[in-house]
Design a protein around this motif. Structure first.
Motif, PDB file in Angstrom:
ATOM      1  N   VAL A  84       0.838  -1.200   0.000  1.00 49.58           N
ATOM      2  CA  VAL A  84       0.000   0.000   0.000  1.00 49.58           C
ATOM      3  C   VAL A  84       0.873   1.249   0.000  1.00 49.58           C
ATOM      4  O   VAL A  84       1.852   1.332   0.733  1.00 49.58           O
ATOM      5  CB  VAL A  84      -0.938   0.017   1.222  1.00 49.58           C
ATOM      6  CG1 VAL A  84      -1.785   1.282   1.231  1.00 49.58           C
ATOM      7  CG2 VAL A  84      -1.846  -1.203   1.202  1.00 49.58           C
ATOM      8  N   ARG A  85       0.519   2.203  -0.841  1.00 47.83           N
ATOM      9  CA  ARG A  85       1.327   3.402  -1.012  1.00 47.83           C
ATOM     10  C   ARG A  85       0.685   4.639  -0.398  1.00 47.83           C
ATOM     11  O   ARG A  85      -0.519   4.698  -0.178  1.00 47.83           O
ATOM     12  CB  ARG A  85       1.505   3.675  -2.496  1.00 47.83           C
ATOM     13  CG  ARG A  85       0.184   4.108  -3.132  1.00 47.83           C
ATOM     14  CD  ARG A  85       0.358   4.576  -4.546  1.00 47.83           C
ATOM     15  NE  ARG A  85       1.272   5.694  -4.603  1.00 47.83           N
ATOM     16  CZ  ARG A  85       1.678   6.264  -5.726  1.00 47.83           C
ATOM     17  NH1 ARG A  85       1.232   5.829  -6.878  1.00 47.83           N
ATOM     18  NH2 ARG A  85       2.501   7.280  -5.710  1.00 47.83           N
ATOM     19  N   PHE A  87       1.014   9.099  -1.028  1.00 46.07           N
ATOM     20  CA  PHE A  87       1.337   9.981  -2.147  1.00 46.07           C
ATOM     21  C   PHE A  87       2.224  11.133  -1.700  1.00 46.07           C
ATOM     22  O   PHE A  87       2.226  11.516  -0.536  1.00 46.07           O
ATOM     23  CB  PHE A  87       0.040  10.531  -2.760  1.00 46.07           C
ATOM     24  CG  PHE A  87      -0.793   9.475  -3.419  1.00 46.07           C
ATOM     25  CD1 PHE A  87      -0.700   9.256  -4.773  1.00 46.07           C
ATOM     26  CD2 PHE A  87      -1.651   8.681  -2.664  1.00 46.07           C
ATOM     27  CE1 PHE A  87      -1.464   8.269  -5.382  1.00 46.07           C
ATOM     28  CE2 PHE A  87      -2.412   7.691  -3.265  1.00 46.07           C
ATOM     29  CZ  PHE A  87      -2.321   7.490  -4.629  1.00 46.07           C
ATOM     30  N   ALA A  91      -2.731  12.753   0.646  1.00 44.26           N
ATOM     31  CA  ALA A  91      -3.945  12.201   0.057  1.00 44.26           C
ATOM     32  C   ALA A  91      -4.904  11.777   1.144  1.00 44.26           C
ATOM     33  O   ALA A  91      -4.798  10.696   1.701  1.00 44.26           O
ATOM     34  CB  ALA A  91      -3.590  11.013  -0.832  1.00 44.26           C
ATOM     35  N   VAL A  92      -5.831  12.660   1.459  1.00 44.42           N
ATOM     36  CA  VAL A  92      -6.908  12.301   2.379  1.00 44.42           C
ATOM     37  C   VAL A  92      -8.213  12.486   1.618  1.00 44.42           C
ATOM     38  O   VAL A  92      -8.215  12.943   0.476  1.00 44.42           O
ATOM     39  CB  VAL A  92      -6.899  13.207   3.628  1.00 44.42           C
ATOM     40  CG1 VAL A  92      -5.637  12.987   4.430  1.00 44.42           C
ATOM     41  CG2 VAL A  92      -7.044  14.671   3.248  1.00 44.42           C
ATOM     42  N   PHE A  93      -9.312  12.091   2.227  1.00 39.47           N
ATOM     43  CA  PHE A  93     -10.619  12.396   1.649  1.00 39.47           C
ATOM     44  C   PHE A  93     -11.060  13.686   2.327  1.00 39.47           C
ATOM     45  O   PHE A  93     -11.524  13.671   3.468  1.00 39.47           O
ATOM     46  CB  PHE A  93     -11.595  11.250   1.892  1.00 39.47           C
ATOM     47  CG  PHE A  93     -11.098   9.952   1.301  1.00 39.47           C
ATOM     48  CD1 PHE A  93     -10.985   9.806  -0.072  1.00 39.47           C
ATOM     49  CD2 PHE A  93     -10.729   8.901   2.111  1.00 39.47           C
ATOM     50  CE1 PHE A  93     -10.507   8.622  -0.624  1.00 39.47           C
ATOM     51  CE2 PHE A  93     -10.257   7.705   1.572  1.00 39.47           C
ATOM     52  CZ  PHE A  93     -10.146   7.578   0.201  1.00 39.47           C
ATOM     53  N   PRO A  94     -10.899  14.831   1.646  1.00 34.44           N
ATOM     54  CA  PRO A  94     -10.934  16.126   2.326  1.00 34.44           C
ATOM     55  C   PRO A  94     -12.224  16.447   3.083  1.00 34.44           C
ATOM     56  O   PRO A  94     -12.162  17.021   4.154  1.00 34.44           O
ATOM     57  CB  PRO A  94     -10.680  17.136   1.202  1.00 34.44           C
ATOM     58  CG  PRO A  94     -10.811  16.393  -0.072  1.00 34.44           C
ATOM     59  CD  PRO A  94     -10.547  14.965   0.219  1.00 34.44           C
ATOM     60  N   ALA A 105     -10.877   2.826   4.951  1.00 34.73           N
ATOM     61  CA  ALA A 105      -9.891   1.760   4.797  1.00 34.73           C
ATOM     62  C   ALA A 105     -10.343   0.492   5.530  1.00 34.73           C
ATOM     63  O   ALA A 105     -10.258  -0.606   4.987  1.00 34.73           O
ATOM     64  CB  ALA A 105      -8.540   2.226   5.311  1.00 34.73           C
ATOM     65  N   GLU A 159      -3.090  10.263   6.968  1.00 30.31           N
ATOM     66  CA  GLU A 159      -2.830   9.396   5.833  1.00 30.31           C
ATOM     67  C   GLU A 159      -2.175   8.092   6.289  1.00 30.31           C
ATOM     68  O   GLU A 159      -2.503   7.009   5.811  1.00 30.31           O
ATOM     69  CB  GLU A 159      -1.886  10.152   4.906  1.00 30.31           C
ATOM     70  CG  GLU A 159      -2.097   9.864   3.470  1.00 30.31           C
ATOM     71  CD  GLU A 159      -1.048  10.595   2.664  1.00 30.31           C
ATOM     72  OE1 GLU A 159      -0.767  11.765   2.983  1.00 30.31           O
ATOM     73  OE2 GLU A 159      -0.517   9.981   1.738  1.00 30.31           O
ATOM     74  N   THR A 162      -4.693   5.892   7.999  1.00 28.33           N
ATOM     75  CA  THR A 162      -5.566   5.252   7.018  1.00 28.33           C
ATOM     76  C   THR A 162      -4.859   4.074   6.349  1.00 28.33           C
ATOM     77  O   THR A 162      -5.435   3.000   6.171  1.00 28.33           O
ATOM     78  CB  THR A 162      -6.003   6.277   5.945  1.00 28.33           C
ATOM     79  OG1 THR A 162      -6.528   7.428   6.606  1.00 28.33           O
ATOM     80  CG2 THR A 162      -7.056   5.701   5.031  1.00 28.33           C
ATOM     81  N   THR A 163      -3.592   4.282   6.012  1.00 30.11           N
ATOM     82  CA  THR A 163      -2.813   3.206   5.402  1.00 30.11           C
ATOM     83  C   THR A 163      -2.653   2.041   6.377  1.00 30.11           C
ATOM     84  O   THR A 163      -2.829   0.876   6.013  1.00 30.11           O
ATOM     85  CB  THR A 163      -1.427   3.734   4.980  1.00 30.11           C
ATOM     86  OG1 THR A 163      -1.617   4.857   4.114  1.00 30.11           O
ATOM     87  CG2 THR A 163      -0.630   2.677   4.260  1.00 30.11           C
TER      88      THR A 163
END
Ligand code: ATP
Ligand code: MG
Lengths: 251, 324
Positions: A84-85, A87, A91-94, A105, A159, A162-163
């Protein structure tokens, strides 16, 4: 099964209309280590990440993850295999809350994501785990905040939470400390160290003190090619590396 | 029950407050129950409900899935032909005719979705428009659609073989059930685990992919749901007017549903209903203006874009600080 390298590339190459951004890269990442990928701007680090996760298709070469050839797998499938990467640009869901971000996730991992006839209340089952993760990255008091309103450093932390929710075997982090204040850098590097205890991390990082402090192994990329590899001491003394960094600094 | 109660304590703030929306829902229900008694024509209200459902289905796709379709008339229109054909030629009961229309639109939704869903932005809009034009020409040519005349004098029949829908109030009640059923389903989809993923995809598709979501599949499901519900609206409309015609599949119908959604408020739950009401009312009450209706509609559209971009309900919700 005696594979020592969890991730391995074979002559990985990417051309953009005649311009070679990544040239014959043979990357080998050992399971359980923190591996840093460094190099001057434009060296091809982010392009490498995009190739590994198939956000870009390589012009040539192969990629193996846990011994399996994943060169042709879809980006989502690669993520589901445990690679899993993150960015370079956070990169969040704003417009979702911090809690909802992490839940997205968890929801993928635990199913029910196509259920359009059920109430979203079923997602509350993920709340305890989500709050644990949020607390682990130091965001407990922001759990109900909207992601877009977080300061930059906190967004990066979100982030990572979430990962982590996906419990990936391997994480790719693209400049996790870029643009952060000094305290944020310390907190994030401590966090990376902690979460790397039971997984592999490959990270792109410009902050060399973070690299020195965290990484077991370093690969240096310049103009798309690997110019050096080894631990921090070996790499920092390598003449080509010194040349590459000074070269761009004076350019 | 006790379990749900205790789960709520910790998460109150985290979950969106839906009370304003339930109040608005109550008002809407009351309106359609009372409106016939205020002198508004039943046929007009039924038309509003059919188009409101169509616009809500369209809004599910653009407002929550972020996909702009310029060809939604193909689902509305094909369903209206299928429903009219089933009722008139096969002589099935109205609920089966509606089901046939909905199924046809859903099936078409799968086909079109598979072709279109990988395209982004304007290319997605263009391919839906192109496919809708193909469906239009199919409807012009196919023998069962009746060409320029359409399928006329469609029998409304007896609901479940029992209730005679030629009675206007029986028909009205049926349309209400269809509309409110469809509306509640859309509301549920928006607030479902699937709806949450859809929101995430709209917010940041790359990130959703990197978390392991096959985003194309989620978008396809949203597309098919939207197509099916548009079909439900078209199939019902065919029975109300006892007519299926080329107007329903024409590209102007695709444009009209975009207009309704924008005027009412894109991405709001109730906006498409209000937008449909405004546009249908204009078409009905300004009918004597003839071609000028289009000009007035155009003017309203321009005013909308220039002054209240969020649409009627969008602006209202913004002003009340409550999502509607
Ligand atoms: N989609 C693309 N099309 C054309 N050229 C590209 C594309 N993506 C990257 N490049 C080029 O490839 C080279 C490598 O870019 P990349 O983003 O991988 O560098 P990087 O090592 O991540 O740099 P930085 O440290 O600035 O993030 C750059 O010269 C860039 O301009
Ligand atoms: Mg980069």
């Amino acid at each position: 099964m005696s594979e020592t390298f969890i991730l391995r590339t074979q002559d990985l190459t990417k051309e953009f209309k005649g311009f070679v951004a990544v040239r014959s890269v043979n990357l080998q990442v050992r399971g359980g280590e923190i591996h840093a990928l460094i190099g001057p701007n434009g060296a091809g680090k982010t392009t490498c990440f995009n190739l590994l996760t198939h956000f870009l298709t390589p012009t040539a070469g192969r990629i193996f993850f846990k011994g399996r050839d994943i060169t042709g797998a879809s980006p989502a499938a690669i993520a589901r295999m445990g690679l899993v990467r993150s960015f370079q640009i956070s990169a969040v869901f704003p417009h979702l809350s911090v809690l909802e971000n992490v839940r997205i996730a968890l929801q993928r991992k635990r199913g029910a994501s196509y259920d359009f006839w059920r109430s979203e209340r079923v997602l509350e089952a993920h709340d305890p785990r989500a709050r644990e993760l949020i607390e682990a990255v130091g965001l407990a008091e922001y759990a109900d905040a909207i992601a877009v309103e977080l300061p930059y450093g906190r967004k990066r932390a979100l982030e990572i939470a979430t990962t982590l929710a996906l419990e990936p075997e391997m994480m790719l982090l693209d400049e996790p400390t870029a643009g952060m204040t000094h305290e944020d850098v310390e907190r994030i590097s401590a966090l990376i160290k902690r979460v790397a205890a039971n997984r592999t991390v490959l990270m792109v990082e410009h902050n060399l003190s973070v690299v020195e402090h965290l990484s077991d192994r370093i690969t240096v990329l310049a103009r798309g090619e690997v110019i050096a590899e080894g631990d921090y001491v070996a790499v920092s003394r390598h003449p080509d590396v010194i040349q590459a960094y000074l070269g761009t600094a004076h350019a | 029950m006790a379990n749900a109660q205790s789960a709520m304590v910790g998460t109150r703030a985290a979950r969106a407050d839906l009370r304003p929306q339930w109040i608005a829902f109550g008002l809407m229900l009351a309106f359609f129950l009372v409106a016939p008694a205020t002198g508004l024509y039943a046929v007009f209200l039924m038309k509003v409900m059919c188009f409101a459902l169509f616009a809500c289905a369209f809004n599910l796709l653009i407002g929550y899935g972020g996909l702009l379709s310029f060809g939604h008339a193909m689902f509305f229109g094909l369903a209206s032909y299928a429903s009219a054909h089933a009722a008139k030629v096969w002589g099935v009961t109205p609920e089966l005719a509606i089901l046939a229309g909905t199924a046809a639109a859903t099936f078409l939704g799968v086909l079109v979705g598979l072709l279109a869903i990988r395209r982004q932005g304007i290319y997605f809009a263009m391919i839906t428009l192109a496919l809708a034009q193909m469906i239009y020409f199919f409807c012009v040519q196919a023998p069962f659609t009746g060409g320029e005349d359409g399928i006329q004098a469609v029998p409304r029949g007896r609901l479940f073989g029992l209730i005679d829908l030629s009675n206007v109030w029986a028909m009205y009640a049926t349309v209400m059930v269809v509309f409110f059923g469809g509306f509640l389903l859309i509301f549920r989809v928006i607030h479902s685990p699937f709806g949450q993923v859809l929101k995430a995809i709209r917010e940041n598709e790359q990130r959703a992919i990197s978390l392991g979501y096959d985003t194309d599949r989620y978008k396809l499901l949203a597309f098919v749901l939207s197509a099916g519900l548009s079909g439900l609206a078209g199939a019902t409309k065919a029975l109300v007017f006892q007519l299926a015609s080329l107007t329903d599949v024409h590209w102007t119908m695709s444009g009209e549903v975009v207009l309704m959604t924008l005027v009412g408020g894109l991405g709001t739950v109730f906006g498409p209903v209000v937008g449909a009401f405004v546009i249908v009312a204009m078409a009905n009450y300004l009918a004597q203006l003839g071609a000028w209706v289009t000009v007035v509609q155009g003017a309203i559209f321009v005013i909308c874009v220039l002054t209240f971009r969020r649409g009627i309900i969008g602006e209202l919700g913004h002003w009340l600080r409550k999502p509607l």
